[in-house]
Design a protein around this motif. Sequence first.
Motif, PDB file in Angstrom:
ATOM      1  N   SER A   1       6.574  -1.255  -5.608  1.00 26.16           N
ATOM      2  CA  SER A   1       5.184  -1.546  -5.221  1.00 26.16           C
ATOM      3  C   SER A   1       4.708  -2.842  -5.844  1.00 26.16           C
ATOM      4  O   SER A   1       4.006  -3.640  -5.195  1.00 26.16           O
ATOM      5  CB  SER A   1       4.284  -0.389  -5.656  1.00 26.16           C
ATOM      6  N   ILE A   2       5.114  -3.081  -7.094  1.00 29.32           N
ATOM      7  CA  ILE A   2       4.730  -4.341  -7.756  1.00 29.32           C
ATOM      8  C   ILE A   2       5.360  -5.532  -7.031  1.00 29.32           C
ATOM      9  O   ILE A   2       4.710  -6.571  -6.816  1.00 29.32           O
ATOM     10  CB  ILE A   2       5.155  -4.300  -9.233  1.00 29.32           C
TER      11      ILE A   2
ATOM     12  N   ALA B   1       4.266   6.006  -4.347  1.00 29.66           N
ATOM     13  CA  ALA B   1       4.719   6.067  -5.741  1.00 29.66           C
ATOM     14  C   ALA B   1       3.897   7.064  -6.548  1.00 29.66           C
ATOM     15  O   ALA B   1       4.455   7.881  -7.297  1.00 29.66           O
ATOM     16  CB  ALA B   1       4.646   4.681  -6.361  1.00 29.66           C
ATOM     17  N   PHE B   2       2.576   7.031  -6.418  1.00 31.04           N
ATOM     18  CA  PHE B   2       1.744   7.971  -7.181  1.00 31.04           C
ATOM     19  C   PHE B   2       1.896   9.401  -6.659  1.00 31.04           C
ATOM     20  O   PHE B   2       1.673  10.362  -7.408  1.00 31.04           O
ATOM     21  CB  PHE B   2       0.286   7.542  -7.124  1.00 31.04           C
ATOM     22  N   THR B   3       2.288   9.543  -5.402  1.00 26.17           N
ATOM     23  CA  THR B   3       2.511  10.889  -4.868  1.00 26.17           C
ATOM     24  C   THR B   3       3.782  11.508  -5.439  1.00 26.17           C
ATOM     25  O   THR B   3       3.825  12.716  -5.745  1.00 26.17           O
ATOM     26  CB  THR B   3       2.596  10.839  -3.333  1.00 26.17           C
ATOM     27  N   ILE B   4       4.819  10.716  -5.624  1.00 26.80           N
ATOM     28  CA  ILE B   4       6.103  11.236  -6.083  1.00 26.80           C
ATOM     29  C   ILE B   4       6.179  11.310  -7.601  1.00 26.80           C
ATOM     30  O   ILE B   4       6.910  12.143  -8.148  1.00 26.80           O
ATOM     31  CB  ILE B   4       7.242  10.363  -5.510  1.00 26.80           C
ATOM     32  N   ILE B   5       5.421  10.465  -8.321  1.00 20.11           N
ATOM     33  CA  ILE B   5       5.571  10.432  -9.776  1.00 20.11           C
ATOM     34  C   ILE B   5       5.197  11.752 -10.432  1.00 20.11           C
ATOM     35  O   ILE B   5       5.682  12.089 -11.518  1.00 20.11           O
ATOM     36  CB  ILE B   5       4.736   9.276 -10.363  1.00 20.11           C
TER      37      ILE B   5
ATOM     38  N   VAL C   1       0.849  -1.206   0.000  1.00 21.99           N
ATOM     39  CA  VAL C   1       0.000   0.000   0.000  1.00 21.99           C
ATOM     40  C   VAL C   1       0.877   1.246   0.000  1.00 21.99           C
ATOM     41  O   VAL C   1       0.613   2.214  -0.731  1.00 21.99           O
ATOM     42  CB  VAL C   1      -0.949  -0.027   1.207  1.00 21.99           C
ATOM     43  N   GLY C   2       1.914   1.275   0.824  1.00 23.74           N
ATOM     44  CA  GLY C   2       2.844   2.399   0.814  1.00 23.74           C
ATOM     45  C   GLY C   2       2.328   3.609   1.545  1.00 23.74           C
ATOM     46  O   GLY C   2       2.180   4.691   0.942  1.00 23.74           O
ATOM     47  N   ILE C   3       2.094   3.489   2.834  1.00 25.40           N
ATOM     48  CA  ILE C   3       1.653   4.632   3.638  1.00 25.40           C
ATOM     49  C   ILE C   3       2.812   5.627   3.750  1.00 25.40           C
ATOM     50  O   ILE C   3       3.941   5.229   4.043  1.00 25.40           O
ATOM     51  CB  ILE C   3       1.188   4.154   5.027  1.00 25.40           C
ATOM     52  N   PRO C   4       2.584   6.906   3.506  1.00 28.09           N
ATOM     53  CA  PRO C   4       3.671   7.897   3.572  1.00 28.09           C
ATOM     54  C   PRO C   4       4.314   7.935   4.958  1.00 28.09           C
ATOM     55  O   PRO C   4       3.663   7.723   5.990  1.00 28.09           O
ATOM     56  CB  PRO C   4       2.965   9.223   3.237  1.00 28.09           C
TER      57      PRO C   4
ATOM     58  N   LYS D   1       9.439  11.778 -12.165  1.00 20.74           N
ATOM     59  CA  LYS D   1       8.976  10.564 -12.837  1.00 20.74           C
ATOM     60  C   LYS D   1       9.954   9.405 -12.646  1.00 20.74           C
ATOM     61  O   LYS D   1       9.534   8.244 -12.539  1.00 20.74           O
ATOM     62  CB  LYS D   1       8.762  10.849 -14.321  1.00 20.74           C
ATOM     63  N   ALA D   2      11.244   9.677 -12.619  1.00 25.99           N
ATOM     64  CA  ALA D   2      12.226   8.604 -12.469  1.00 25.99           C
ATOM     65  C   ALA D   2      12.089   7.936 -11.100  1.00 25.99           C
ATOM     66  O   ALA D   2      12.019   6.704 -10.991  1.00 25.99           O
ATOM     67  CB  ALA D   2      13.629   9.158 -12.661  1.00 25.99           C
ATOM     68  N   VAL D   3      12.020   8.752 -10.065  1.00 23.92           N
ATOM     69  CA  VAL D   3      11.855   8.195  -8.724  1.00 23.92           C
ATOM     70  C   VAL D   3      10.507   7.514  -8.590  1.00 23.92           C
ATOM     71  O   VAL D   3      10.387   6.436  -7.979  1.00 23.92           O
ATOM     72  CB  VAL D   3      12.032   9.293  -7.663  1.00 23.92           C
TER      73      VAL D   3
END
Length: 328
Positions: free
Chosen positions: A263-264, A245-249, A232-235, A253-255
Amino acid sequence: MSGFDSNPFAEPTGDNPFNDPSVTQVTNSSIEPVDQYNPFPATGDLAAQTTPASTGPYQPAVLQPSTEPSPQATAAAAQANLLRQQEELERKAAELDRREQEIQSRGPTGKENNWPPLPKSFPIKPCFYQDFSEEIPPEYQRVCKMIYYLWMFSCVALFLNLLACLAAFTTNSSYGIDFGLSILWLILFAPCSFLCWYRPVYKAFKSDSSFSFFFFFFVFFFQVVIFIIQSVGIPSWGNSGWITAFTIISKNKAVGAIMIIVSILFTICAVLSVILLKMVHSMYRRTGASFQKAQQEFSQGVFTSKTFQTAAATAATSAAQGTFQGNN
């Protein structure tokens, strides 16, 4: 008158027995008679006439004077003997230490540990013995290997998660908390997951231990929850999951792409963990294990443990001493 003898009273020559040549030879010889023989002649060298003793191979025994060793020599010999015995004891002690180290390196199985596979020149030696084909029954080898591969896959995901958090920290210093926690998760989860749920399920398949099965189910359930949280990736939790990931993209974009890959990987770990948990549970039910059997194994293991016996003896001694002092 020539026909008559000159001495008419002489005995005839042919009738005289002393005229025998053998008798006349003895009587006319120069050898002294026995009664006139002198064994100690007055003249002549007696030593020259004696026969020397024959020199045979054996010599007469010569008695040597008995000399006892001095006290200094006795003390020196005793000290040398003690030093020799001490060297022998030290050599035996070194041999025993070497054998004890070999036994300890082999572990409780009596075989030399082979995991982790480290070079012989490495200062740290392997801690476990692992052989699927030898210790795991054939019907359980596939599932046991899959759990082992899941553990390695999760370690790779944790390492990539650290790199993703490091990349985010280099672009924005506010991600320093995520980077620090990612290091902690790698150091904590990699060895603990091996010891807390992989080794128990390995022992469970190896010895059909109900207690090991229950311990694996209890710990692996929390591992599944952790995999889900990581995916899930809680900040600010140190995980490069979907939310992070969607917050930083949108910013980098590279990070963001690196975090999507992580995440995958976490999602794959969560899915595989759920599938393997169900597979192990189905195999566990076919083995005839039960909670009562697990309790018996746990009690037997605890009561036969030397650590438990030592602790119990210490506690009993302390209690007895306290009671005795209280009565006084």
